[in-house]
Design a protein around this motif. Structure first.
Motif, short mmCIF file in Angstrom:
data_model
loop_
_atom_site.label_atom_id
_atom_site.label_comp_id
_atom_site.label_asym_id
_atom_site.label_seq_id
_atom_site.Cartn_x
_atom_site.Cartn_y
_atom_site.Cartn_z
N SER A 18 43.09 73.98 54.99
CA SER A 18 41.96 73.04 55.07
C SER A 18 40.71 73.75 54.58
O SER A 18 40.46 74.91 54.91
CB SER A 18 41.76 72.53 56.50
N ALA A 19 39.96 73.04 53.78
CA ALA A 19 38.72 73.59 53.23
C ALA A 19 37.69 72.48 53.11
O ALA A 19 38.00 71.37 52.67
CB ALA A 19 38.96 74.22 51.86
N ASP A 20 36.48 72.79 53.51
CA ASP A 20 35.35 71.86 53.43
C ASP A 20 34.25 72.63 52.70
O ASP A 20 33.67 73.57 53.25
CB ASP A 20 34.91 71.46 54.83
N VAL A 21 33.99 72.27 51.45
CA VAL A 21 33.18 73.11 50.56
C VAL A 21 32.04 72.30 49.95
O VAL A 21 32.21 71.13 49.60
CB VAL A 21 34.05 73.69 49.43
N GLU B 25 34.02 76.26 54.52
CA GLU B 25 34.77 76.68 55.70
C GLU B 25 36.24 76.53 55.36
O GLU B 25 36.69 75.45 54.98
CB GLU B 25 34.40 75.81 56.91
N VAL B 26 37.00 77.64 55.48
CA VAL B 26 38.36 77.68 54.95
C VAL B 26 39.32 78.28 55.98
O VAL B 26 38.98 79.25 56.66
CB VAL B 26 38.43 78.51 53.64
N GLY B 27 40.53 77.73 56.05
CA GLY B 27 41.60 78.29 56.87
C GLY B 27 42.94 77.92 56.28
O GLY B 27 43.06 76.94 55.53
N CYS C 54 42.69 83.18 61.53
CA CYS C 54 41.36 83.43 60.98
C CYS C 54 40.87 82.22 60.17
O CYS C 54 41.48 81.84 59.17
CB CYS C 54 41.37 84.67 60.09
N ARG C 55 39.78 81.66 60.62
CA ARG C 55 39.08 80.63 59.86
C ARG C 55 37.69 81.18 59.58
O ARG C 55 37.07 81.80 60.45
CB ARG C 55 39.00 79.34 60.66
N LEU C 56 37.19 80.98 58.37
CA LEU C 56 35.97 81.69 57.99
C LEU C 56 35.04 80.86 57.14
O LEU C 56 35.41 79.81 56.61
CB LEU C 56 36.32 83.00 57.27
#
Length: 327
Positions: free
Chosen positions: A46-49, A59-61, A120-122
């Motif tokens: 999942s990514a919200d860019v 935000e990526v995981g 880890c989500r970052l």
């Protein structure tokens, strides 16, 4: 850069590794390699860019353990700041264990290897190389070494790093919505500049400490004038003679000054600036919306054959591949 103050929001959630890989290569780096090493059944990307001019915030995981590797970034500086879990990073001979208390920083040179656990989500922050270097150059009024000799990590708990992290999180949250104050171009531009300048203040660099051999001479105003007009209108058909007239010197003097203080001739710098602009626009466009030729022409390229060759030499793929969003 055309449209640089208008945020572009993209997101993806998928259990398909190939789809996640293509998404990351399109938004970040074409040479990015992503391989699951944990339970493939738990892969849940999942990514919200948001892209905003020279910065890309996301935000990526991945949901499961993965291994990421990439060659030299070349065109950007990059920061990864875990929100949960711990990330093991290897870059330029340095190992960094990044977690919610410490971010890892990547320079444009040197291979990168990441062990990225599913826990880890970052926050991922990509800053175009020229934007960060110009920010330090303007703040210090002196020539900075390129690439910048930045530290490999910085603290997110105390000092400027804490404030910068809070700013990034707030900006990303605001830009995800369509009606927030940060979605307005004038405000978005100011927040974007704060992210770049805040990073310049948060990450370790030698400027101001005057270590031998790292601080260069002041960049002449003649060079700065030429750089300013190129960045203001990169698609305009400048010649060296015209840039020299803007700078108030002769063409040969300007060429010599650029080679000494920028590391390349004015025309080579302008071509790189245009190529980076085309790459950024193609990366965030849909194939049905634009064509490669119209974007290239808008950025000042009139010979499509030479443009295509220069683009492939810089980014490793043809421009049509960037537009399609597939490796």
């Amino acid at each position: 850069m055309a449209g640089g103050d208008v945020p572009v929001h993209v997101e993806l959630r998928t259990t398909d590794v190939a789809e996640a890989r293509a998404f990351c290569r399109r938004l970040y780096y074409a040479a990015l390699r992503i391989e699951p090493v944990g339970d493939p059944g738990r892969f849940d990307f999942s990514a919200d860019v948001v892209e905003l001019g020279p910065i890309t915030l996301g935000e990526v995981g991945y949901g499961t353990d993965i291994r990421v590797s990439c060659g030299a970034l070349e065109t950007s500086y990059h920061v990864l700041a875990p929100l949960t879990g711990m990330l093991r990073s290897r870059h330029r001979g340095t190992v960094v264990l990044a977690d919610p208390t410490r971010a890892v920083v990547y320079r444009p040179t040197g291979d990168i290897e990441l062990d990225w656990p599913g826990s880890c989500r970052l926050l991922s922050v990509k800053v175009e190389r020229g934007a960060l270097e110009r920010e330090l150059d303007a703040a210090l009024d002196q020539r900075v070494v390129s690439p910048l000799p930045l530290g490999a990590s910085f603290d997110l708990v105390d000092g400027p790093g804490r404030t910068w992290m809070a700013l990034v999180r707030l900006l990303l949250a605001e830009l995800r919505g369509a009606d927030g104050l940060a979605s307005q171009p004038r405000m978005a531009a100011r927040w974007r500049d704060m992210v770049v300048s805040g990073l310049a203040l948060s990450v370790q660099h030698p400027y101001g400490e005057e270590p031998a051999g790292l601080q260069g001479p002041y960049r002449p105003r003649t060079v700065k004038r030429a750089l300013d007009v190129m960045h203001a209108e990169p698609g305009r058909p400048y010649t060296t003679t015209e840039l020299a007239a803007v700078a108030g010197v002769g063409a040969r003097v300007l060429q010599d000054a650029f080679r000494q203080h920028v590391g390349m001739s004015p025309m080579v710098y302008l071509r790189r600036l245009r190529l980076d602009g085309v790459h950024a626009e193609l990366s965030r466009s849909e194939p049905g919306q634009v064509s490669v030729s119209e974007v290239a022409y808008r950025w000042g390229f009139t010979h499509m054959g030479r443009f295509a060759g220069a683009y492939r030499a810089r980014f490793g793929v043809p421009p049509s591949v960037t537009l399609r969003g597939r490796p």
